[in-house]
Enzyme design. Sequence first.
Site, mmCIF file in Angstrom:
data_model
loop_
_atom_site.group_PDB
_atom_site.id
_atom_site.type_symbol
_atom_site.label_atom_id
_atom_site.label_comp_id
_atom_site.label_asym_id
_atom_site.label_seq_id
_atom_site.Cartn_x
_atom_site.Cartn_y
_atom_site.Cartn_z
ATOM 1 C CE1 TYR A 1 37.627 45.107 19.025
ATOM 2 C CE2 TYR A 1 39.545 45.986 19.603
ATOM 3 C CZ TYR A 1 37.375 46.498 19.885
ATOM 4 O OH TYR A 1 37.231 46.786 21.301
ATOM 5 C CD GLU A 2 38.435 39.514 19.732
ATOM 6 O OE1 GLU A 2 38.947 38.511 19.296
ATOM 7 O OE2 GLU A 2 39.620 40.143 20.997
#
Lengths: 600, 600
Positions: free
Chosen positions: A440-441
């Site tokens: 994620y990110e």
Amino acid sequence: MPSYTAPVRDARFIVTEVLKIESHADLPGFESASADIVDAVLEEAGKFASEVLAPLNASGDAQGCTRNADGSVTTPEGFREAHAQFREAGWGTLSAPAEFGGQGMPHVLGFAVEEFMSSANQAFAMYPGLTNGAVGALLAKGSPELQQKYLPKMVANEWLGTMNLTEPQCGTDLGLIRTRAEPQADGSYSITGTKIFISAGEHDLTENIIHLVLARTPDAPEGTKGISLFVVPKLLVADDGSLGERNAVSCGAIEHKMGIHANATCVMNYDEAKGWLVGEENKGLAAMFIMMNAARLGVGMQGLSQAEVAYQNAVSYAAERRQGRALTGPADPEEKADPLFVHPDVRRMLMDAKAFTEGMRALALWGGLLVDLAEKAPAEEARQEADDLVSLLTPVIKGYGTDKGYDTATNMQQVWGGHGYIVENGMEQFVRDARIAMIYEGANGIQAMDLVGRKLPKDGGRAVQAFFALVDEECAAAREVEQLSELAGRVEKANGELKAATMWFVQNAMTNPDNAGAGAHHYMHIAGIVALGVMWLRMGKAAAEALAAGASDKAFYEAKIVTARYFGERFAPDAGALRRKIETGAEAMMALPPDAFARA
Amino acid sequence: MPSYTAPVRDARFIVTEVLKIESHADLPGFESASADIVDAVLEEAGKFASEVLAPLNASGDAQGCTRNADGSVTTPEGFREAHAQFREAGWGTLSAPAEFGGQGMPHVLGFAVEEFMSSANQAFAMYPGLTNGAVGALLAKGSPELQQKYLPKMVANEWLGTMNLTEPQCGTDLGLIRTRAEPQADGSYSITGTKIFISAGEHDLTENIIHLVLARTPDAPEGTKGISLFVVPKLLVADDGSLGERNAVSCGAIEHKMGIHANATCVMNYDEAKGWLVGEENKGLAAMFIMMNAARLGVGMQGLSQAEVAYQNAVSYAAERRQGRALTGPADPEEKADPLFVHPDVRRMLMDAKAFTEGMRALALWGGLLVDLAEKAPAEEARQEADDLVSLLTPVIKGYGTDKGYDTATNMQQVWGGHGYIVENGMEQFVRDARIAMIYEGANGIQAMDLVGRKLPKDGGRAVQAFFALVDEECAAAREVEQLSELAGRVEKANGELKAATMWFVQNAMTNPDNAGAGAHHYMHIAGIVALGVMWLRMGKAAAEALAAGASDKAFYEAKIVTARYFGERFAPDAGALRRKIETGAEAMMALPPDAFARA
């Protein structure tokens, strides 16, 4: 049951002796960060993490979050109480700006605290962690009205925040966003669309939740140039700050995930929800990147955090569990077997973890200090220099930090043998939780492309040239220190590989940009090795100085010298292999048609 | 929902064109392994795996096994029926000896089938897989009476088998075993003790379960020299083969594990259970190693199997999912985004997986052929040579194969981005299931020590010298093939690193055995790279020959040539870095006292 002790001694060493926080006392906020205050903050945060959050980690994983029939979400037992304590103790406000009720302490200290919280309970720490990103975006781009309305409550963690980017058809490629924002007569927008993978999208920790949402206005240009950022509160907020009616945003489902079960990952449905523009129309991506950059550093810290807690539990198992005998003869002849610690391959995994976690901690906290300097250094040039460096290092901290964090958690599980595979022993949760941080990110492949495709060429390569010079300087200085000269040579060599790989990109990416893409991930790892190498040189230097000055805590500093040497021996050699891989280019990698990958 | 297609084409290529199974037609059992039969077996096994077993993989993971109040264990829905079909189709008897009802086919074919079953459903495949190990031990060491009583039913998979080694205080170090075996007047033994982590210890797939159990007789010497092996049936078997009363062995609990939920991992309580000695008293370890060696090759195959199924599902996702644009310009301008396949970093992960799975498949099947040759080659010398090689390669296949299998599964999950973290998409199960293979049947650190401490020095290094010579020969031959000369150079270089590391051990392990232990894991990985390199040379050669002969399946062979090149470019360079790490020795690794690892 696994346990967690915050590495307060190590964090203090980095903050005070390596990064020398007191030398920056002229910066706003740093005046209050005296050695005593740093000690007290780290001690208290460590206590809170291990006493309040760590005990909820396994139970939170087992229970997960529940979506109720009315669409509300219940967090695991104890989370509400823990969050109330977190809020009251002010852990969420530590490095938030004083004008909105924060304590205005340096980010470097906030980062250290963030590691502790995340080690103790990553799923919990994500709730306030995401709020920090949302606060950052509002601080940078929100109108004074929006800031006044939302920031004090968010800074105080009375309301938590979220980031709403992903949609079913659109993850990495934000240009594909479909959520619509229709301007309304009252200046607000009507937001309609579905967002997925929204961490902390709905929960019972706070009365209100402030969503930051990417969407398109009706006439927006196609692609990423047509994205705007909106603030969409779960409960509408009146001008006097009182909470009004429920906004048309709701949690449609909670995802079933491999890990971080205690954080509610939600499908969020916006159905003509009321939202307010943050910054300008069509400039949402820039605002979003403010959230993202902070979040990426935080995610890098998560990689460290799971490696650290897994390391601690592997260390205690290696000391207690007795199997086999030392190759050099029985270590404890009176016992039936020696502790695992005597076995070189166990020691290899523990030393790898020690060298990684301590080096990564230094790198991440340096990243925190650079954020402070980029914001607050008196001289424009110093601010620019810090900003260059932290921009360059952000994808390295995120990508290298989480790749290695996961590997380390996996190795620490390996120390436990079969018992590491058993849920109740907790080691496998660290691996499952660590796994998400690589995704994620911005998945780590995106970090690698951010580094190679964006950060390297930016401003004619100014940032990376400054980094090279900094590394060379550190190496030259460390060569003079007897205990570090070997490591200095190894880091210098790794830096040479990084330079060579950079030059190879310069020479080969113009003719075929895939040559950059094909080597980006390996490049990110060389950069990680060099960056940790610099940290080990700095830590080694600080330790050598402390030893020369007759420090009482001799064993601590001697261990730093040994671990620095080990880092050079066992991490640095990979840089050469990675450079050689990069130089093979994209040809064979990209040669096959997709059909050639199918099985029959 | 993930899907699985058995890589029949690839297995057939390896069995018939690379290993040239028909050239061994003089070996017993090989006469029936004509190209037609090989095709038919692979086709049918592949169909069974993808149609019957794969659909039960996710549901089996979700449901797990249940221990009922009476101590019986219920496997997930569909497992009983699938096992009945498996048994009826004779998949369990494929390479079992004809004298006990097996089909007596070559192991190399049995291995290929085992991969398919394990890819489709590792937790299911473990039930018959463990039986194979138990059959092997009884075949080698059991008395004619024991063989007659148990083998026909076990070979037919009417009864399944288990291996009972581990106890709470004793995993790797079998010298610590406490389970007692008291001789009885009737020639049997009374077995009492607790075993843990017993895969398939109790279940409802077959009426009877045959446990092979390590225990100590009353006067047994301490340590591993005092361990004996016993056969302990769940239901006692009368001389006429009919089933009698329940033996005093029961499942006390099912473990909660990270993965392989559908395989019941049991705590087994032996409470004066009736058992019969297999082989001689105090020689149990040797008999156990017969089970273990077969099992280790099987576990190496599991590493491959999870990498393969994860690879297939990553390939289909990379073809379907559209995000972003190719760096070289839009590939599908009429679509809003290009498929993931265009991105070099996605391609890197897929090519890594392709090069690993195809190379590892060749290595594992070569291992199977070596097992056949070691048993059945007409000349004593040829048998010895094959036995030397497979003994040397077993820890490599197990250790390298499962380390890389797990890494590959993790990377394939990464291709899916956030969707890879969601349970329903199945990618995370492959990672969780792959994780155990690095641990059981001797954790990979044990494999590394087996390789370096036992297999290298054995017979004055005969096996490793033979391996070096074989690699050199292959490289020399491949240098003459235009498409392979670059790879040949790279494999030769990696082999040079392996030789140098071997020499370093010879020179440095005498003075300090920890120097061997400190480098063992890295050495195992160099050996894996070299072994896969040889396989890629052989596959490349077979492909080049097929292309020269104008084979119709041109794309298949061209892909082999490209992948061979890629292997050389992206796998081989690690050998040098690993050798350099080995040569740093044990000093820094072992220097710190255990206290220095603790946090405060």
